[in-house]
Write a protein that holds these residues in place. Structure first.
Motif, short mmCIF file in Angstrom:
data_model
loop_
_atom_site.label_atom_id
_atom_site.label_comp_id
_atom_site.label_asym_id
_atom_site.label_seq_id
_atom_site.Cartn_x
_atom_site.Cartn_y
_atom_site.Cartn_z
N SER A 164 -8.56 -15.41 16.91
CA SER A 164 -7.51 -16.35 16.52
C SER A 164 -8.05 -17.27 15.42
CB SER A 164 -7.10 -17.20 17.73
OG SER A 164 -8.17 -18.08 18.09
N GLU A 165 -7.16 -18.00 14.79
CA GLU A 165 -7.61 -18.94 13.77
C GLU A 165 -8.50 -20.01 14.38
OE1 GLU A 165 -4.86 -20.23 10.66
OE2 GLU A 165 -3.54 -18.58 11.24
N GLU A 166 -8.20 -20.41 15.60
CA GLU A 166 -9.03 -21.40 16.29
C GLU A 166 -10.44 -20.85 16.54
OE1 GLU A 166 -8.83 -22.62 20.72
OE2 GLU A 166 -7.58 -24.08 19.63
N GLN A 167 -10.53 -19.62 16.97
CA GLN A 167 -11.84 -18.99 17.19
C GLN A 167 -12.59 -18.86 15.86
OE1 GLN A 167 -10.07 -15.56 19.12
NE2 GLN A 167 -11.29 -15.97 20.97
N TRP A 168 -11.87 -18.51 14.81
CA TRP A 168 -12.50 -18.38 13.50
C TRP A 168 -13.08 -19.71 13.04
CZ3 TRP A 168 -14.38 -14.68 10.70
CH2 TRP A 168 -14.76 -14.95 9.38
N GLN A 169 -12.30 -20.76 13.20
CA GLN A 169 -12.77 -22.09 12.81
C GLN A 169 -13.98 -22.50 13.66
OE1 GLN A 169 -9.20 -24.42 13.14
NE2 GLN A 169 -8.41 -23.72 11.18
N HIS A 170 -13.95 -22.15 14.93
CA HIS A 170 -15.08 -22.48 15.81
C HIS A 170 -16.35 -21.76 15.35
CE1 HIS A 170 -17.25 -23.72 19.35
NE2 HIS A 170 -17.47 -22.46 19.70
N GLN A 171 -16.26 -20.49 14.99
CA GLN A 171 -17.46 -19.77 14.55
C GLN A 171 -17.97 -20.34 13.24
OE1 GLN A 171 -18.30 -17.56 11.90
NE2 GLN A 171 -16.30 -17.68 10.93
N GLN A 172 -17.08 -20.79 12.37
CA GLN A 172 -17.52 -21.41 11.12
C GLN A 172 -18.28 -22.70 11.40
OE1 GLN A 172 -13.68 -21.44 8.97
NE2 GLN A 172 -14.74 -20.26 7.38
N LEU A 173 -17.77 -23.49 12.32
CA LEU A 173 -18.44 -24.73 12.71
C LEU A 173 -19.81 -24.43 13.31
CD1 LEU A 173 -18.41 -27.81 13.11
CD2 LEU A 173 -17.28 -27.41 15.31
N LEU A 174 -19.89 -23.42 14.17
CA LEU A 174 -21.18 -23.04 14.75
C LEU A 174 -22.16 -22.61 13.66
CD1 LEU A 174 -20.08 -21.06 17.92
CD2 LEU A 174 -21.34 -23.22 17.89
N ALA A 175 -21.70 -21.81 12.71
CA ALA A 175 -22.58 -21.35 11.63
C ALA A 175 -23.13 -22.53 10.84
CB ALA A 175 -21.83 -20.38 10.71
N ILE B 209 -19.10 -14.76 19.85
CA ILE B 209 -17.76 -14.72 19.24
C ILE B 209 -17.51 -13.35 18.63
CG2 ILE B 209 -16.36 -15.64 17.32
CD1 ILE B 209 -17.59 -18.40 18.01
N PHE B 210 -18.54 -12.76 18.07
CA PHE B 210 -18.39 -11.49 17.35
C PHE B 210 -18.74 -10.26 18.17
CE2 PHE B 210 -18.98 -14.63 13.97
CZ PHE B 210 -17.86 -14.37 13.22
N TRP B 211 -19.68 -10.40 19.07
CA TRP B 211 -20.09 -9.24 19.86
C TRP B 211 -19.07 -8.98 20.97
CZ3 TRP B 211 -26.08 -9.64 20.87
CH2 TRP B 211 -26.75 -9.54 19.64
N ALA B 212 -18.90 -7.72 21.31
CA ALA B 212 -17.98 -7.36 22.39
C ALA B 212 -18.39 -8.06 23.67
CB ALA B 212 -17.99 -5.84 22.58
N ASP B 213 -17.41 -8.36 24.49
CA ASP B 213 -17.68 -9.00 25.78
C ASP B 213 -18.70 -8.17 26.55
OD1 ASP B 213 -15.86 -10.95 25.08
OD2 ASP B 213 -14.24 -10.10 26.29
N GLY B 214 -19.72 -8.84 27.05
CA GLY B 214 -20.76 -8.17 27.82
C GLY B 214 -21.88 -7.57 26.99
N ALA B 215 -21.75 -7.60 25.67
CA ALA B 215 -22.77 -6.98 24.81
C ALA B 215 -23.99 -7.87 24.63
CB ALA B 215 -22.18 -6.64 23.44
N TYR B 216 -23.83 -9.18 24.83
CA TYR B 216 -24.94 -10.10 24.62
C TYR B 216 -25.99 -9.93 25.71
CZ TYR B 216 -27.90 -14.13 24.10
OH TYR B 216 -29.01 -14.92 23.94
N SER B 217 -27.24 -9.92 25.28
CA SER B 217 -28.37 -10.03 26.19
C SER B 217 -29.47 -10.75 25.42
CB SER B 217 -28.87 -8.65 26.65
OG SER B 217 -29.48 -7.96 25.57
N HIS B 218 -30.38 -11.35 26.16
CA HIS B 218 -31.51 -12.00 25.49
C HIS B 218 -32.30 -10.99 24.67
CE1 HIS B 218 -30.95 -15.95 27.07
NE2 HIS B 218 -31.06 -15.56 28.34
N GLN B 219 -32.47 -9.79 25.21
CA GLN B 219 -33.21 -8.75 24.52
C GLN B 219 -32.53 -8.40 23.18
OE1 GLN B 219 -33.45 -5.04 26.67
NE2 GLN B 219 -34.95 -4.18 25.28
N ALA B 220 -31.21 -8.24 23.19
CA ALA B 220 -30.49 -7.92 21.95
C ALA B 220 -30.55 -9.08 20.96
CB ALA B 220 -29.04 -7.57 22.28
N HIS B 221 -30.49 -10.30 21.47
CA HIS B 221 -30.55 -11.48 20.62
C HIS B 221 -31.90 -11.55 19.91
CE1 HIS B 221 -29.45 -16.06 20.39
NE2 HIS B 221 -29.69 -15.55 19.20
#
Length: 140
Positions: A46-57, A91-103
């Motif tokens: 959504s536009e709100e999610q997009w704005q949130h990721q920009q703020l995080l970046a 925000i960008f990775w598929a749900d459940g795709a995040y792990s500390h190892q991948a990060h």
């Protein structure tokens, strides 16, 4: 063109640009499913999610700006951008795709690829190294 249509076009253009610039490498490293899932997630933001990721970046770069290789990677100052970066990835990775190892593997890739090193080092010389060093602890 409506604002909604322009927003959708911007996301589709970004997906196309990412595929052109990084697609082959990303698919070799992470597989087609991971890249396709990420592209679908980006397309659905959504536009709100997009704005949130920009703020995080922006926050990530601002936090990295104050770090130097002499900083203790375990310090709260060094750990703060790690958590912001995790939030940004999710925000960008598929749900459940995040792990500390991948990060951590991604951060190692940032050091190995000058394109990404240049992006994070725009905050401060050595910022990419600082981020990776702090992520070793964050992801530990």
């Amino acid at each position: 063109m409506t604002n909604h249509d322009a927003f959708q076009k911007m996301k589709n253009d970004l997906i196309d640009q990412n595929e052109t610039n990084y697609g082959r490498e990303a698919r070799e490293h992470f597989g087609d499913k991971a890249v396709d899932d990420s592209n679908r997630k980006l397309a659905g933001l959504s536009e709100e999610q997009w704005q949130h990721q920009q703020l995080l970046a922006e926050q990530i770069l601002a936090e990295l700006k104050s770090l130097t290789p002499q900083n203790d990677p375990a310090s709260p100052q060094a750990q703060a951008p790690c958590d912001l970066h995790r939030q940004w990835l999710q925000i960008f990775w598929a749900d459940g795709a995040y792990s500390h190892q991948a990060h951590l593997a991604l951060a190692e890739g940032y050091l190995a690829d000058q394109r990404f090193t240049a992006y994070y080092d725009q905050a401060a010389p050595g910022a990419t190294q600082c981020l990776r060093d702090a992520l070793i602890i964050y992801c530990g």
